[in-house]
Design a protein around this motif. Sequence first.
Motif, mmCIF file in Angstrom:
data_model
loop_
_atom_site.group_PDB
_atom_site.id
_atom_site.type_symbol
_atom_site.label_atom_id
_atom_site.label_comp_id
_atom_site.label_asym_id
_atom_site.label_seq_id
_atom_site.Cartn_x
_atom_site.Cartn_y
_atom_site.Cartn_z
ATOM 1 N N PRO A 1 -5.104 -69.668 23.233
ATOM 2 C CA PRO A 1 -3.997 -68.964 22.596
ATOM 3 C C PRO A 1 -4.196 -67.454 22.570
ATOM 4 O O PRO A 1 -3.252 -66.693 22.642
ATOM 5 C CB PRO A 1 -3.993 -69.549 21.177
ATOM 6 C CG PRO A 1 -4.667 -70.876 21.303
ATOM 7 C CD PRO A 1 -5.699 -70.680 22.365
ATOM 8 N N HIS B 1 0.048 -63.196 25.103
ATOM 9 C CA HIS B 1 0.523 -62.055 24.319
ATOM 10 C C HIS B 1 1.879 -61.610 24.840
ATOM 11 O O HIS B 1 2.325 -62.037 25.910
ATOM 12 C CB HIS B 1 -0.486 -60.905 24.361
ATOM 13 C CG HIS B 1 -0.877 -60.493 25.755
ATOM 14 N ND1 HIS B 1 -0.074 -59.728 26.563
ATOM 15 C CD2 HIS B 1 -1.991 -60.769 26.484
ATOM 16 C CE1 HIS B 1 -0.675 -59.521 27.726
ATOM 17 N NE2 HIS B 1 -1.839 -60.157 27.715
ATOM 18 N N GLU C 1 2.125 -68.021 19.359
ATOM 19 C CA GLU C 1 0.686 -68.309 19.368
ATOM 20 C C GLU C 1 0.213 -69.163 18.194
ATOM 21 O O GLU C 1 -0.944 -69.551 18.146
ATOM 22 C CB GLU C 1 -0.103 -67.006 19.360
ATOM 23 C CG GLU C 1 0.084 -66.150 20.595
ATOM 24 C CD GLU C 1 -0.830 -64.944 20.542
ATOM 25 O OE1 GLU C 1 -0.709 -64.160 19.590
ATOM 26 O OE2 GLU C 1 -1.656 -64.797 21.461
#
Length: 252
Positions: A23, A27, A51
């Motif tokens: 994770p 981004h 996320e």
Amino acid sequence: MNLSRLALATGVAASTVLLLAGPAAAHVSVQPQGEAAKGGYATLNFKVPNERDQASTVKLEVNFPAEHPLSSVTPEAVPGWKIEITKGKLDKPLEVHGRKITEAVTKVTWTADGSKIEPGYFQQFPVSVGQLPEDADQMIFKAIQTYDNKEVVRWIEEPKAGGEEPDSPAPVLALSAASDDHHGGGAAGDTEAGDDHAADDKAASAEGDKKETHAASSSSSDTTARTLGIIGIVVGIAGVAFGVLAGRRRSA
């Protein structure tokens, strides 16, 4: 026995690191549709992955670089999201297509309005922009992601050349060499539209030629018919005259 337990513990630890690293690698990022050429226009997609396992993304703020102000910023409507555009005065006006631009977009904010990015999903937010700077190789868009549990993640760290990727890197748009048409990612669309117009013009021209040919053929047919008609009349008159003369000779 102790060695087996140690190996098992080591394996579990390694798996945990991998799971946590997965994770963290995701981004907020930005990619152009096609290419983003210097001095041109492009459509950018801001990709926002979720996320968190127990929270959903409900807000995204994208800040536009002040050192490279853009005269045109037009977000595409995204179902379930409200869009707010923030503008600011420019220290130095831009001149675009013969007119002066005194303000530019500084930030675009998307807020969930009936929708959200749930765990395990991502959302793209398209924006049409231009003209891209001619004196830069990249543009950095600092972004702020907000979850419905009030958590805020700031993707604002600028990458350093030759260095490792920051923990919270800002989205970076790489600019390609300037193109002749100055339309960037939109060039393909313009080309297709131009091809469509060219095809229409060609079809219209062909239809016009067909009509002209038909008209010329009709005109030629009319001329031939008239000529034959005149010849027929002349022949008829000559035949009548010959008959009259022949009758007179018999009478004499």
